[in-house]
Write an enzyme that holds these catalytic residues in place. Structure first.
Site, PDB file in Angstrom:
ATOM      1  N   GLY A  12     -10.613  -2.295   7.492  1.00 14.54           N
ATOM      2  CA  GLY A  12     -11.433  -3.493   7.317  1.00 14.54           C
ATOM      3  C   GLY A  12     -11.674  -4.198   8.647  1.00 14.54           C
ATOM      4  O   GLY A  12     -12.797  -4.598   8.968  1.00 14.54           O
ATOM      5  N   ASP A  70      -3.893  -9.911  15.296  1.00 14.22           N
ATOM      6  CA  ASP A  70      -2.901 -10.208  14.270  1.00 14.22           C
ATOM      7  C   ASP A  70      -3.421 -11.399  13.496  1.00 14.22           C
ATOM      8  O   ASP A  70      -3.782 -12.428  14.072  1.00 14.22           O
ATOM      9  CB  ASP A  70      -1.513 -10.488  14.850  1.00 14.22           C
ATOM     10  CG  ASP A  70      -0.440 -10.246  13.793  1.00 14.22           C
ATOM     11  OD1 ASP A  70      -0.256  -9.072  13.396  1.00 14.22           O
ATOM     12  OD2 ASP A  70       0.192 -11.220  13.329  1.00 14.22           O
ATOM     13  N   PHE A 154     -12.190  -7.205   2.723  1.00 12.33           N
ATOM     14  CA  PHE A 154     -10.901  -6.548   2.508  1.00 12.33           C
ATOM     15  C   PHE A 154      -9.825  -7.608   2.337  1.00 12.33           C
ATOM     16  O   PHE A 154     -10.107  -8.807   2.433  1.00 12.33           O
ATOM     17  CB  PHE A 154     -10.573  -5.609   3.681  1.00 12.33           C
ATOM     18  CG  PHE A 154     -10.250  -6.328   4.973  1.00 12.33           C
ATOM     19  CD1 PHE A 154     -11.268  -6.766   5.807  1.00 12.33           C
ATOM     20  CD2 PHE A 154      -8.931  -6.567   5.368  1.00 12.33           C
ATOM     21  CE1 PHE A 154     -10.982  -7.427   7.001  1.00 12.33           C
ATOM     22  CE2 PHE A 154      -8.630  -7.212   6.555  1.00 12.33           C
ATOM     23  CZ  PHE A 154      -9.658  -7.654   7.374  1.00 12.33           C
TER      24      PHE A 154
HETATM   25  O1  LIG Z   1      -9.096 -11.241   3.082  1.00 14.57           O
HETATM   26  C1  LIG Z   1      -8.856 -11.051   4.253  1.00 14.57           C
HETATM   27  N1  LIG Z   1      -9.874 -11.137   5.146  1.00 14.57           N
HETATM   28  C2  LIG Z   1      -9.717 -11.057   6.453  1.00 14.57           C
HETATM   29  O2  LIG Z   1     -10.668 -11.134   7.231  1.00 14.57           O
HETATM   30  C3  LIG Z   1      -8.371 -10.848   6.886  1.00 14.57           C
HETATM   31  N2  LIG Z   1      -7.829 -10.741   8.089  1.00 14.57           N
HETATM   32  C4  LIG Z   1      -6.532 -10.539   7.881  1.00 14.57           C
HETATM   33  N3  LIG Z   1      -6.231 -10.530   6.570  1.00 14.57           N
HETATM   34  C5  LIG Z   1      -4.934 -10.317   5.926  1.00 14.57           C
HETATM   35  O3  LIG Z   1      -3.928 -10.389   6.876  1.00 14.57           O
HETATM   36  C6  LIG Z   1      -3.358  -9.093   7.112  1.00 14.57           C
HETATM   37  C7  LIG Z   1      -3.276  -8.875   8.586  1.00 14.57           C
HETATM   38  O4  LIG Z   1      -2.032  -8.344   8.985  1.00 14.57           O
HETATM   39  P1  LIG Z   1      -1.971  -7.628  10.380  1.00 14.57           P
HETATM   40  O5  LIG Z   1      -2.696  -8.465  11.383  1.00 14.57           O
HETATM   41  O6  LIG Z   1      -0.609  -7.210  10.694  1.00 14.57           O
HETATM   42  O7  LIG Z   1      -2.903  -6.337  10.125  1.00 14.57           O
HETATM   43  P2  LIG Z   1      -2.580  -4.942   9.448  1.00 14.57           P
HETATM   44  O8  LIG Z   1      -1.110  -4.724   9.337  1.00 14.57           O
HETATM   45  O9  LIG Z   1      -3.382  -4.848   8.200  1.00 14.57           O
HETATM   46  O10 LIG Z   1      -3.205  -3.924  10.525  1.00 14.57           O
HETATM   47  P3  LIG Z   1      -2.796  -3.788  12.107  1.00 14.57           P
HETATM   48  O11 LIG Z   1      -3.921  -4.442  12.858  1.00 14.57           O
HETATM   49  O12 LIG Z   1      -1.496  -4.495  12.313  1.00 14.57           O
HETATM   50  O13 LIG Z   1      -2.736  -2.313  12.353  1.00 14.57           O
HETATM   51  C8  LIG Z   1      -4.348  -8.104   6.495  1.00 14.57           C
HETATM   52  O14 LIG Z   1      -3.731  -6.900   6.108  1.00 14.57           O
HETATM   53  C9  LIG Z   1      -4.882  -8.919   5.338  1.00 14.57           C
HETATM   54  O15 LIG Z   1      -3.965  -8.883   4.286  1.00 14.57           O
HETATM   55  C10 LIG Z   1      -7.359 -10.723   5.939  1.00 14.57           C
HETATM   56  N4  LIG Z   1      -7.597 -10.804   4.631  1.00 14.57           N
HETATM   57 MG   LIG Z   2       0.076  -5.146  10.943  1.00 16.27          MG
END
Ligand SMILES: O=c1[nH]c(=O)c2ncn([C@@H]3O[C@H](COP(=O)(O)OP(=O)(O)OP(=O)(O)O)[C@@H](O)[C@H]3O)c2[nH]1
Ligand SMILES: [Mg+2]
Length: 197
Positions: A12, A70, A154
């Protein structure tokens, strides 16, 4: 063409960065293009700390200019939760449906929308091999809906009503979300930082 790695495995996020950065002339890659890439543990206590950990580890491993994101959802009634635990709120398998269900259950007794206020936050870290990492934060204000609405986006998008639009993030087109999202707001700030340096 300027190349940049987005240090994420979140599909996403990758799609949003591609549509935000490609028109600006960047060639965007992500960790999905490097299936064997290292897993960076998110051991920080803030979005910024985690973004720095991810950006610096990947910039060093690939010797490339890297942006890490993040991000997460902060709900006032829950004292800012799920916060940095947004991806793993209902378990380590990072299930969006289960995460939304958990939030809706925790807010079940809170009727009025104004008591369901929340914001998305996105910290971006920009790391170039051998140089100081720079960070920015963007936010987007809203409320938690009583049920999921909409098909786009997402994560928690179907239950996040954007304050100024009275629609959930998942009801917005990609273009609409990319005008107002926490990620887009952070990226605007980051572009200023990048073009200054
Ligand atoms: O509805 C949403 N719209 C968005 O725009 C959005 N941005 C973040 N999120 C949530 O916050 C977590 C980030 O966690 P996060 O930064 O650790 O990312 P992640 O673990 O998914 O991937 P990575 O970047 O670490 O590989 C994500 O999984 C989502 O659940 C969002 N939800
Ligand atoms: Mg993450």
């Amino acid at each position: 063409m300027r190349e940049i790695i987005i240090a994420t495995k979140n599909q996403g996020k990758v799609k949003e960065f591609e549509s935000l950065l490609k028109p600006m002339g960047f060639r965007v890659q992500s960790l999905l293009d490097y299936p064997l890439s290292i897993d960076v543990e998110e051991t920080g206590t803030t979005f910024e700390e985690n973004a720095i950990l991810k950006a610096e580890a990947i910039a060093k491993a690939y010797n490339r200019v890297t942006i890490a994101d993040d991000s997460g959802l902060m709900i006032d009634h829950l004292g800012g939760k799920p916060g940095i635990y947004s991806a793993r709120y209902a378990g380590l398998d990072k299930n969006d449906e289960a995460n939304m269900e958990k939030v809706l259950e925790e807010l079940a007794a809170v009727e009025a929308l104004e008591d369901r206020s929340a914001r998305f936050a996105c910290a971006l870290a920009y790391s170039r091999p051998g140089q100081m990492t720079k960070t920015v934060v963007g936010t987007c204000e809203g409320f938690i809906a009583h049920e999921p609405i909409g098909e786009n986006g997402f994560g928690y998008d179907p239950i996040f009503i954007v304050r100024d639009l009275h629609k959930t993030m998942a009801q917005l087109s990609k273009e609409e979300k990319n005008k107002i999202s926490h990620r887009a707001n952070a990226l605007k700030k980051l572009i200023d930082v990048i073009t200054e340096s």
